[in-house]
Write a protein that holds these residues in place. Structure first.
Motif, mmCIF file in Angstrom:
data_model
loop_
_atom_site.group_PDB
_atom_site.id
_atom_site.type_symbol
_atom_site.label_atom_id
_atom_site.label_comp_id
_atom_site.label_asym_id
_atom_site.label_seq_id
_atom_site.Cartn_x
_atom_site.Cartn_y
_atom_site.Cartn_z
ATOM 1 N N LEU A 26 37.711 42.181 36.102
ATOM 2 C CA LEU A 26 37.027 42.222 37.355
ATOM 3 C C LEU A 26 37.677 42.964 38.546
ATOM 4 C CD1 LEU A 26 35.534 40.659 39.331
ATOM 5 C CD2 LEU A 26 37.262 38.753 39.389
ATOM 6 N N GLU A 27 39.065 42.788 38.592
ATOM 7 C CA GLU A 27 39.818 43.775 39.416
ATOM 8 C C GLU A 27 39.796 45.447 39.189
ATOM 9 O OE1 GLU A 27 40.407 42.445 42.274
ATOM 10 O OE2 GLU A 27 40.241 40.352 41.679
ATOM 11 N N ARG B 256 36.634 46.367 40.427
ATOM 12 C CA ARG B 256 36.588 46.352 41.932
ATOM 13 C C ARG B 256 37.152 47.761 42.454
ATOM 14 N NH1 ARG B 256 37.570 41.716 45.845
ATOM 15 N NH2 ARG B 256 38.604 42.784 47.932
ATOM 16 N N ILE C 258 30.701 39.523 34.256
ATOM 17 C CA ILE C 258 29.633 38.594 35.038
ATOM 18 C C ILE C 258 30.223 38.212 36.323
ATOM 19 C CG2 ILE C 258 28.708 36.347 35.125
ATOM 20 C CD1 ILE C 258 28.058 36.402 32.037
ATOM 21 N N LEU C 259 31.493 38.055 36.330
ATOM 22 C CA LEU C 259 32.122 37.864 37.733
ATOM 23 C C LEU C 259 31.975 39.252 38.520
ATOM 24 C CD1 LEU C 259 35.559 36.209 36.374
ATOM 25 C CD2 LEU C 259 33.772 35.256 37.988
ATOM 26 N N GLU D 268 29.611 41.184 38.440
ATOM 27 C CA GLU D 268 28.206 41.276 39.024
ATOM 28 C C GLU D 268 27.768 40.322 39.844
ATOM 29 O OE1 GLU D 268 23.810 40.996 36.814
ATOM 30 O OE2 GLU D 268 25.476 40.476 35.538
ATOM 31 N N VAL D 269 28.307 39.159 39.820
ATOM 32 C CA VAL D 269 27.978 38.135 40.830
ATOM 33 C C VAL D 269 28.815 37.956 42.119
ATOM 34 C CG1 VAL D 269 27.979 35.582 41.266
ATOM 35 C CG2 VAL D 269 27.246 36.319 39.067
ATOM 36 N N TRP D 270 30.084 38.614 42.105
ATOM 37 C CA TRP D 270 31.224 38.422 43.371
ATOM 38 C C TRP D 270 31.287 39.762 43.871
ATOM 39 C CZ3 TRP D 270 33.292 33.608 45.043
ATOM 40 C CH2 TRP D 270 33.076 32.357 44.303
ATOM 41 N N LEU D 271 30.991 40.890 43.078
ATOM 42 C CA LEU D 271 31.245 42.087 43.628
ATOM 43 C C LEU D 271 29.782 42.970 43.811
ATOM 44 C CD1 LEU D 271 34.499 43.175 41.868
ATOM 45 C CD2 LEU D 271 34.108 42.071 44.363
ATOM 46 N N LEU E 89 27.740 30.600 44.341
ATOM 47 C CA LEU E 89 28.425 31.794 43.704
ATOM 48 C C LEU E 89 28.907 31.113 42.479
ATOM 49 C CD1 LEU E 89 29.861 33.973 46.375
ATOM 50 C CD2 LEU E 89 27.982 34.542 44.905
ATOM 51 N N SER F 273 26.212 30.210 39.977
ATOM 52 C CA SER F 273 25.472 31.395 39.505
ATOM 53 C C SER F 273 26.292 32.087 38.338
ATOM 54 C CB SER F 273 25.385 32.387 40.627
ATOM 55 O OG SER F 273 24.630 31.958 41.438
ATOM 56 N N THR F 274 27.609 31.907 38.675
ATOM 57 C CA THR F 274 28.388 32.751 37.673
ATOM 58 C C THR F 274 28.399 31.973 36.123
ATOM 59 O OG1 THR F 274 30.140 33.339 39.416
ATOM 60 C CG2 THR F 274 30.844 33.282 37.110
ATOM 61 N N ARG G 143 25.016 32.431 34.554
ATOM 62 C CA ARG G 143 25.114 33.952 33.793
ATOM 63 C C ARG G 143 25.720 33.730 32.706
ATOM 64 N NH1 ARG G 143 23.361 37.740 32.798
ATOM 65 N NH2 ARG G 143 24.207 39.469 33.941
ATOM 66 N N ILE H 288 47.428 41.927 43.111
ATOM 67 C CA ILE H 288 46.164 42.464 42.539
ATOM 68 C C ILE H 288 44.980 41.647 42.473
ATOM 69 C CG2 ILE H 288 47.178 44.333 41.396
ATOM 70 C CD1 ILE H 288 47.221 42.824 38.814
ATOM 71 N N TYR H 289 45.071 40.389 42.522
ATOM 72 C CA TYR H 289 44.026 39.565 42.201
ATOM 73 C C TYR H 289 43.069 39.369 43.283
ATOM 74 C CZ TYR H 289 46.986 38.868 37.853
ATOM 75 O OH TYR H 289 47.518 38.933 36.797
ATOM 76 N N ARG H 290 42.545 40.219 43.979
ATOM 77 C CA ARG H 290 41.871 40.083 45.142
ATOM 78 C C ARG H 290 40.731 39.348 45.216
ATOM 79 N NH1 ARG H 290 41.466 46.011 47.864
ATOM 80 N NH2 ARG H 290 43.606 46.666 47.260
ATOM 81 N N THR H 291 39.679 39.305 44.033
ATOM 82 C CA THR H 291 38.560 38.829 44.061
ATOM 83 C C THR H 291 38.721 37.253 43.811
ATOM 84 O OG1 THR H 291 37.621 40.724 43.317
ATOM 85 C CG2 THR H 291 36.261 38.914 43.046
ATOM 86 N N ILE I 223 36.482 31.954 36.073
ATOM 87 C CA ILE I 223 35.454 30.960 35.587
ATOM 88 C C ILE I 223 36.063 29.670 35.504
ATOM 89 C CG2 ILE I 223 34.217 30.400 33.403
ATOM 90 C CD1 ILE I 223 33.044 32.920 34.290
#
Lengths: 147, 386
Positions: free
Chosen positions: A78-79, A82, A104-105, A107-110, B21, B24-25, B28, B54-57, B156
């Motif tokens: 994911l990162e 990003r 999937i993360l 796709e949904v979050w970014l 969100l 949705s995750t 999917r 680094i784990y921004r999201t 997740i």
């Protein structure tokens, strides 16, 4: 021109140079190294026991069996996505939960899509070779080797 | 997937953006694996306990959930702290540790700070549906407890914790829990982490069934962790030991796809400590339980360590040790008692680090500059005899 039919899991189309390995990838241990972390999350594979040692996964159509290892893998992918350092697309024999989660993360979050196609063919690594020019369609699951 | 009216509402934003969100995750994720519907989970376990910059999201997701006042819907335990005494240089790597811990607390996450959540704080009954991350914990829950979880990724796991749901696929289904590969171990004395390390590589993602062998729960914890690191194994069975395999006939529907034999020589080949000179000894990946601390600790009473030696244990275990003779004797011997995650700690502090000798198959797999030794090798290097 060769064609393969797989199952599209993440949609989108891409054309690029294949990077192929028949060995499973541990994306957590391979990518989470200081040389990548302090280089804007580069995706160079640093596992010295692996045939892709020191190969940069960026912008390649990555073809491999599946991922193994840590449940951090989804977040690592994911990162990497990003930061724009990820592979262009992925073709796997088996879509495992960790690889699939990461995509999937993203796709949904970014709202960023990296096409993912599953081709459970034992001959996959004979059909696609490193540096082949490959066109993938995550909507239909179709793969074409065009060069 | 068949979704309930409530789930459809959440996807349309009825419970806010965070829930939308998160669900949705999960939908999917379920669709990718042909899940028919979502199920309610008994508990979650979150692996994302290291505040690496680094784990921004992940942090964006947590921030959103905290802002909207979300709480975990089920008990959700948490992986270890990466370090306990954070020094200046560490702050560069794990700059978000304070934010992470405070935010997860606001979400209602149980601050057990251990990958070994199943020792006390999170023990699901057989058959319970879970959404756990942390490959070693997933192994234990599926194999030893007979509960049901997939190998869920960090983030997740968080989505499942706040929605209280996971999609019904994979190891949640009976047909995916059946034995696939038969494993015969030809060894008088079994080195469990080494066995796990070898099996992970050979089995990769299938379900192995081992012939009956004598083992403790801690042995299975240590073997499972190694198997889940060197491979992608989420579930193993042991004839007559694990709950779903009282006999071979109960767990195999047909002939095994493969028979794997592991010999004493193969197990011993993992012991690599003669390759380089280990200068410190680390026990506890996964975290040591009280029983392991007591067993190992006996060897250190009245002795002195020759090399820096670390016992990495469940925080609650360290708390329970407080004021005991055992703790006093361990400290007198020079053993460093900690609740940090050895994998995180010595990855963060990689610069100029000494070579580590460990009896953990998982730690050996991940850490560069590490060698593997059986427990007696580690005791010997540490300066005490077995």
């Amino acid at each position: 021109m060769k064609e393969l039919q797989g199952r599209g899991i993440i949609s989108g189309q891409a054309t690029g140079k294949a990077l192929v390995t028949s060995q499973p990838l541990n994306l957590t241990s391979g990518l989470s190294k200081p040389w990548n972390l302090f280089n804007r999350l580069a995706a160079v594979y640093y596992d010295r026991h692996h045939e892709l040692y020191k190969k940069d996964l960026y912008n390649r159509v990555l073809v491999f069996p599946q991922t193994i290892g840590s449940t951090f893998t989804g977040m690592v992918i994911l990162e990497t996505i990003r930061r724009g350092r990820a592979p262009l697309a992925m073709v796997v024999q088996q879509a495992d939960t960790l690889l699939t989660s990461g995509l999937i993360l993203a796709e949904v979050w970014l709202h960023k899509k990296v096409p993912l196609i599953e081709v459970p063919d034992p001959q996959l690594f004979n059909l696609i070779k490193t540096n082949d020019l490959v066109e993938v369609n995550g909507d239909t699951g179709a793969i074409r080797i065009i060069g | 997937m068949n979704l309930t009216a409530e789930e459809k509402g959440i996807l349309q934003g009825a419970q806010g953006k965070g829930m939308q969100l998160a669900l949705s995750t999960l939908v999917r994720y379920g669709e990718a694996f042909a899940a028919d519907r979502m199920v309610e989970i008994h508990s979650a376990h979150l692996a994302g306990s290291f505040g690496a910059f680094i784990y921004r999201t992940y942090y964006d997701a947590i921030r959103l959930m905290v802002k909207e006042g979300l709480k975990v819907k089920v008990p959700a335990t948490l992986n270890p702290r990466p370090l306990e005494k954070i020094k200046f240089l560490d702050r560069i790597m794990i700059s978000q540790q304070g934010f992470l811990e405070a935010s997860l607390a606001k979400l209602g996450v149980t601050p057990n700070y251990s990958c070994v959540c199943y020792d006390r704080e999170n023990i699901p009954p057989q058959g319970a549906m879970l959404a756990w991350a942390e490959s070693s914990a997933v192994q234990f829950a599926n194999s030893v407890l007979g509960a049901r979880t997939n190998r869920n990724s960090v983030t997740i796991d968080l989505c499942s914790a706040v929605t209280g749901k996971t999609p019904r696929f994979g190891y949640l289904l009976d047909q995916n829990r059946r034995g696939q590969v038969l494993v015969k171990v030809k060894a008088k004395k079994i080195d469990f982490p080494a066995l796990g390390f070898l099996l992970g590589k050979k089995v990769v993602n299938r379900v192995p069934v081992l012939e009956h062998l004598e083992c403790t729960r801690d042995d299975l914890k240590n073997m499972g962790a190694a198997m889940a690191a060197s491979g992608a194994v989420a579930l193993f069975h042991i004839e007559g030991v694990t709950p779903e395999a009282p006999t071979m006939k109960d767990i195999f529907d047909r002939e095994p796809d493969e028979i794997i034999t592991i010999t004493e020589e193969e197990l011993a080949s993992l012991r690599s400590f003669e390759k380089s000179k280990p200068e410190m000894v680390v026990f506890g990946c996964p975290h040591l339980t009280m029983s392991e601390v007591k067993t190992l600790g006996e060897f250190y009473r009245g002795k002195q360590v020759k090399l820096p030696t670390y016992f990495c244990m469940i925080p609650r275990v360290r708390q329970e040790l407080g004021g005991t003779d055992l703790l006093r004797d361990l400290e007198a011997a020079g053993v460093r008692v900690t609740a940090q995650c050895p994998l995180a700690a010595w990855t963060i502090r990689a610069l100029g680090r000494k070579t580590i000798l460990t009896n953990s198959g998982k730690l050996y797999y991940y850490l560069h500059k590490s060698e593997y030794g059986a427990t007696e090798d580690c005791l010997k290097f540490s300066g005490v005899s077995s």
